[in-house]
Design a protein around this motif. Structure first.
Motif, PDB file in Angstrom:
ATOM      1  N   ILE A 196       0.848  -1.273  -0.051  1.00  0.00           N
ATOM      2  CA  ILE A 196      -0.046   0.152  -0.189  1.00  0.00           C
ATOM      3  C   ILE A 196       0.904   1.237   0.033  1.00  0.00           C
ATOM      4  CG2 ILE A 196      -1.619   1.478   1.529  1.00  0.00           C
ATOM      5  CD1 ILE A 196      -2.921  -1.373   2.066  1.00  0.00           C
ATOM      6  N   LEU A 197       1.813   1.207   0.814  1.00  0.00           N
ATOM      7  CA  LEU A 197       3.049   2.404   0.897  1.00  0.00           C
ATOM      8  C   LEU A 197       3.377   2.651  -0.643  1.00  0.00           C
ATOM      9  CD1 LEU A 197       4.463   2.119   4.247  1.00  0.00           C
ATOM     10  CD2 LEU A 197       3.030   3.888   3.426  1.00  0.00           C
ATOM     11  N   ALA A 198       3.865   1.433  -1.151  1.00  0.00           N
ATOM     12  CA  ALA A 198       4.508   1.459  -2.478  1.00  0.00           C
ATOM     13  C   ALA A 198       3.630   1.942  -3.832  1.00  0.00           C
ATOM     14  CB  ALA A 198       5.104   0.135  -2.884  1.00  0.00           C
ATOM     15  N   ALA A 199       2.311   1.691  -3.559  1.00  0.00           N
ATOM     16  CA  ALA A 199       1.455   2.475  -4.492  1.00  0.00           C
ATOM     17  C   ALA A 199       0.958   3.978  -4.281  1.00  0.00           C
ATOM     18  CB  ALA A 199       0.009   1.534  -4.419  1.00  0.00           C
ATOM     19  N   TRP A 200       1.749   4.558  -3.134  1.00  0.00           N
ATOM     20  CA  TRP A 200       1.212   5.716  -2.861  1.00  0.00           C
ATOM     21  C   TRP A 200       1.039   7.015  -3.869  1.00  0.00           C
ATOM     22  CZ3 TRP A 200      -0.723   5.833   2.089  1.00  0.00           C
ATOM     23  CH2 TRP A 200      -1.363   6.779   2.599  1.00  0.00           C
ATOM     24  N   GLU A 201       2.207   6.880  -4.546  1.00  0.00           N
ATOM     25  CA  GLU A 201       2.340   7.804  -5.669  1.00  0.00           C
ATOM     26  C   GLU A 201       2.134   7.057  -7.109  1.00  0.00           C
ATOM     27  OE1 GLU A 201       6.203   9.866  -5.294  1.00  0.00           O
ATOM     28  OE2 GLU A 201       5.415  10.972  -3.231  1.00  0.00           O
ATOM     29  N   SER A 202       2.449   6.058  -7.312  1.00  0.00           N
ATOM     30  CA  SER A 202       2.699   5.300  -8.636  1.00  0.00           C
ATOM     31  C   SER A 202       0.982   4.979  -9.270  1.00  0.00           C
ATOM     32  CB  SER A 202       3.416   4.161  -8.492  1.00  0.00           C
ATOM     33  OG  SER A 202       2.701   3.195  -7.723  1.00  0.00           O
ATOM     34  N   ILE A 203       0.121   4.712  -8.322  1.00  0.00           N
ATOM     35  CA  ILE A 203      -1.144   4.598  -8.743  1.00  0.00           C
ATOM     36  C   ILE A 203      -1.916   5.927  -8.564  1.00  0.00           C
ATOM     37  CG2 ILE A 203      -3.225   3.164  -8.475  1.00  0.00           C
ATOM     38  CD1 ILE A 203      -0.739   1.556  -9.551  1.00  0.00           C
ATOM     39  N   GLN A 204      -2.421   6.280  -9.811  1.00  0.00           N
ATOM     40  CA  GLN A 204      -3.302   7.782  -9.564  1.00  0.00           C
ATOM     41  C   GLN A 204      -4.524   7.529 -10.198  1.00  0.00           C
ATOM     42  OE1 GLN A 204      -2.189  10.561  -8.409  1.00  0.00           O
ATOM     43  NE2 GLN A 204      -0.071   9.512  -7.675  1.00  0.00           N
ATOM     44  N   LYS A 205      -4.956   6.451 -11.030  1.00  0.00           N
ATOM     45  CA  LYS A 205      -6.153   6.146 -11.421  1.00  0.00           C
ATOM     46  C   LYS A 205      -6.850   4.867 -10.790  1.00  0.00           C
ATOM     47  CE  LYS A 205      -5.474   8.205 -16.135  1.00  0.00           C
ATOM     48  NZ  LYS A 205      -5.751   7.882 -17.483  1.00  0.00           N
ATOM     49  N   ASN A 206      -8.068   5.174 -10.434  1.00  0.00           N
ATOM     50  CA  ASN A 206      -8.682   3.884  -9.653  1.00  0.00           C
ATOM     51  C   ASN A 206      -8.261   3.460  -8.274  1.00  0.00           C
ATOM     52  OD1 ASN A 206     -10.766   4.017 -11.918  1.00  0.00           O
ATOM     53  ND2 ASN A 206      -9.347   2.509 -13.089  1.00  0.00           N
ATOM     54  N   VAL A 207      -7.795   4.395  -7.605  1.00  0.00           N
ATOM     55  CA  VAL A 207      -6.998   4.234  -6.475  1.00  0.00           C
ATOM     56  C   VAL A 207      -7.635   3.291  -5.615  1.00  0.00           C
ATOM     57  CG1 VAL A 207      -5.629   5.368  -4.401  1.00  0.00           C
ATOM     58  CG2 VAL A 207      -5.549   6.533  -6.735  1.00  0.00           C
ATOM     59  N   ALA A 208      -8.877   3.747  -5.363  1.00  0.00           N
ATOM     60  CA  ALA A 208      -9.714   3.060  -4.421  1.00  0.00           C
ATOM     61  C   ALA A 208      -9.883   1.476  -4.660  1.00  0.00           C
ATOM     62  CB  ALA A 208     -11.377   3.420  -4.314  1.00  0.00           C
ATOM     63  N   GLN A 209     -10.200   1.270  -5.822  1.00  0.00           N
ATOM     64  CA  GLN A 209     -10.350  -0.226  -6.559  1.00  0.00           C
ATOM     65  C   GLN A 209      -9.070  -0.694  -6.477  1.00  0.00           C
ATOM     66  OE1 GLN A 209     -11.283   2.818  -7.805  1.00  0.00           O
ATOM     67  NE2 GLN A 209     -13.031   2.377  -9.217  1.00  0.00           N
ATOM     68  N   ARG A 219       9.626   8.178   1.644  1.00  0.00           N
ATOM     69  CA  ARG A 219       8.750   6.995   1.840  1.00  0.00           C
ATOM     70  C   ARG A 219       9.305   5.895   1.175  1.00  0.00           C
ATOM     71  NH1 ARG A 219       5.950   5.017  -2.197  1.00  0.00           N
ATOM     72  NH2 ARG A 219       6.349   6.814  -3.533  1.00  0.00           N
ATOM     73  N   GLU A 220       9.909   5.774  -0.005  1.00  0.00           N
ATOM     74  CA  GLU A 220      10.486   4.830  -0.740  1.00  0.00           C
ATOM     75  C   GLU A 220      11.896   4.317   0.450  1.00  0.00           C
ATOM     76  OE1 GLU A 220       9.796   5.805  -5.279  1.00  0.00           O
ATOM     77  OE2 GLU A 220      11.423   6.800  -4.114  1.00  0.00           O
ATOM     78  N   PHE A 221      12.456   5.085   0.946  1.00  0.00           N
ATOM     79  CA  PHE A 221      13.577   4.813   1.749  1.00  0.00           C
ATOM     80  C   PHE A 221      13.098   3.855   3.175  1.00  0.00           C
ATOM     81  CE2 PHE A 221      16.187   5.774   5.639  1.00  0.00           C
ATOM     82  CZ  PHE A 221      17.537   5.368   4.929  1.00  0.00           C
ATOM     83  N   ALA A 222      11.999   4.497   3.114  1.00  0.00           N
ATOM     84  CA  ALA A 222      11.415   3.858   4.674  1.00  0.00           C
ATOM     85  C   ALA A 222      11.161   2.321   4.395  1.00  0.00           C
ATOM     86  CB  ALA A 222      10.059   4.687   5.129  1.00  0.00           C
ATOM     87  N   ILE A 223      10.351   1.914   3.082  1.00  0.00           N
ATOM     88  CA  ILE A 223      10.005   0.742   2.761  1.00  0.00           C
ATOM     89  C   ILE A 223      10.961  -0.025   2.552  1.00  0.00           C
ATOM     90  CG2 ILE A 223       8.921  -0.377   0.902  1.00  0.00           C
ATOM     91  CD1 ILE A 223       7.184   1.818   0.144  1.00  0.00           C
TER      92      ILE A 223
END
Length: 507
Positions: A102-115, A465-469
């Motif tokens: 979920i953290l990894a998708a924070w910025e990369s997924i911009q469309k249909n985020v909820a789905q 964020r990426e550093f934390a992951i």
């Protein structure tokens, strides 16, 4: 703190219901609220799953945190949950990995985020259900149910050949599962119960065991996946979004290994002993042949996907070499059997950390350059030095560097294999050479040398964020590599009980 809570039900249903809530919330405006809600749900689920560890009694092999209620009384099907040392670590691995996805998708997924986020939360609950189920039909419902969110994730957010990949993934896994269902129904007709622990003590003749063994093999070998039914995995990985690849490698492959431990070995011990050579052969082919296949890959995701198949070969090798350890007259004390199974379990957990990290790293590069081709990179260390440091660390872990988790499980299985047959250990140990070869081949071409082109020159290093992951995964890999005792202690009683059951149950 959690002693009186229905922890397993909460860990299963919180992400499923939370995923539905995320889905219904939508993301027509600012999706940040949806992301925060999904993250909160995933963290809460992880905290609940930690209660399974803190409250776990390592001195017993009995099922713990048991919950049972009648579901379909006419067929003696029950809502039945429980965990032992084999299932509890895999549940925590599942809840841990979901947070990172979920953290990894924070910025990369911009469309249909909820789905997108809802699919991962629902799949998390279904995968936990697979590990926690103590009723075979209950297990089967979760087993099949988790295919649907993954099918959607690859089909909607995947690459150009996503339709082909999703259909191939679904056909392979679904057909294998049908054979398992037939075997479960047969055993119910014979014993009158779908309770997994009842199936363990069901008296079956050798011919019956052989048929049931092959039915289970069709389901679990595809899921691992074992050679030669592995071909769906590279396609699924290449076309899946980053999060889908992480969950596939870190969790879904482990469900096949878990199936062998929970069903095949205890229910069909004689068939497993008779056909141990077949599984060992398939495992060693995966370790050696697939390692060479990985060397030939030009796509980073395909290389890591084939690497996963090779590393999972150690899991099945460790599980089935047990019978040849027992049959080896030179090994009078039968030592090594527990080491083999515990090594297989450690390998599953370690591979969850390392493969997840490798696919997340590839996702970081893909988000910036939109290509996974190794030839498109070169000299990344000059523009992304922090990221390159993490990448080299995880690559070395993938190659089995001592001190990392990638070494522990493989070393345990290799040592145990020596007690069965020198050549098993010798061929298994080639993964340390092949793993280093294909991993370092990729690292050299992607990260070192001169900056290859302007696209690489313009790359920016990882953010906070990426550093934390990456830091969290690096800590997990080091912790398991340097101090595996807390996990082995959890496994030991259940592994010893499984081996005792197998040895007593053999005809």
């Amino acid at each position: 703190m959690f002693a009186d809570w229905p922890l397993l039900s909460l860990t299963v249903w919180l992400p499923i219901l939370g995923g539905i809530a995320v889905l219904l919330s939508g993301d027509k405006g600012d999706a940040s609220g949806v992301r925060r809600l999904a993250l909160i749900i995933s963290i809460a689920t992880f905290v609940l799953s930690l209660g399974l560890y803190t409250g776990f009694d390592i001195t017993t092999s009995d099922m713990q945190f048991v919950e049972k209620a009648t579901w379909i009384s006419s067929f003696n099907i029950n809502y039945h949950f429980g965990v032992d040392g084999l299932s509890m670590p895999l549940i925590i691995l599942t809840t841990f990995t979901t947070i990172l996805v979920i953290l990894a998708a924070w910025e990369s997924i911009q469309k249909n985020v909820a789905q997108y986020l809802a699919a991962f939360l629902i799949m998390e609950g279904l995968m936990v259900g697979v590990f926690a189920a103590l009723d075979a039909i209950f297990f089967y419902v979760f087993w099949e149910g988790m295919l649907v969110p993954m099918f959607i994730l690859i089909g909607v957010w995947g690459g150009e050949r996503r339709v082909y990949a999703t259909i191939k993934f679904f056909i392979y896994t679904f057909i294998g599962s049908v054979f398992m269902l037939v075997a479960l129904i047969y055993m119910y007709m014979k014993g009158g119960s779908f309770a997994i622990l009842d199936l363990h003590v069901l008296k079956l003749g050798l011919d019956e065991q052989l048929l049931i063994f092959f039915a289970f093999l069709m389901a679990f070998a595809v899921k691992v996946p074992m050679w030669p039914v592995h071909t769906w995995l590279p396609d699924a990985h290449v076309e899946a979004p980053t999060g889908g690849s992480v969950i596939l490698a870190a969790i879904m492959l482990k469900i096949g290994g878990y199936g062998f431990l929970r069903f095949t070995l205890p229910i069909t011990p004689d068939a497993s002993s008779t056909l141990d050579w077949l599984i060992i052969l398939m495992s060693l082919v995966a370790v050696v042949y697939i390692g060479f296949v990985a060397l030939a890959q030009k796509d980073m995701k395909k290389l890591v996907a084939y690497s996963s198949i090779a590393h999972m070969g150690f899991v099945t090798l460790g599980m089935f070499v047990v019978f040849q350890i027992w049959d080896n007259p030179a090994n009078t004390d039968h030592s090594g059997a527990a080491l083999a199974v515990e090594g297989a379990m450690i390998q599953m957990i370690s591979h969850g950390f390392i493969s997840g990290a490798m696919f997340l790293m590839i996702g970081v590069l893909y988000d910036r350059m939109h290509t996974r081709e190794i030839g498109a990179y070169g000299g990344v260390v000059h523009t992304m030095p922090v990221f390159a440091a993490f990448a080299v660390f995880f690559a070395m872990s993938n190659a089995g560097l001592p001190g990392t988790s990638g070494f522990v499980g493989e070393f345990m299985v290799i040592i145990a294999s020596f007690k069965a047959n020198f050549w098993y250990a010798f061929l298994g140990a080639t993964t340390l050479i092949l793993g280093a070869a294909y991993t370092l081949w990729m690292v050299k071409r992607v990260f070192y040398g001169e900056i290859a082109n302007d696209n690489v020159r313009q790359l920016k290093d990882i953010n906070a964020r990426e550093f934390a992951i990456m830091s969290i995964l690096a800590i997990a890999v080091l912790a398991l590599g340097l101090w595996p005792a807390p996990v082995i202690d959890v496994l030991h009683a259940s592994v010893e009980n499984l081996l005792l059951h197998i040895s007593v149950s053999k005809l």
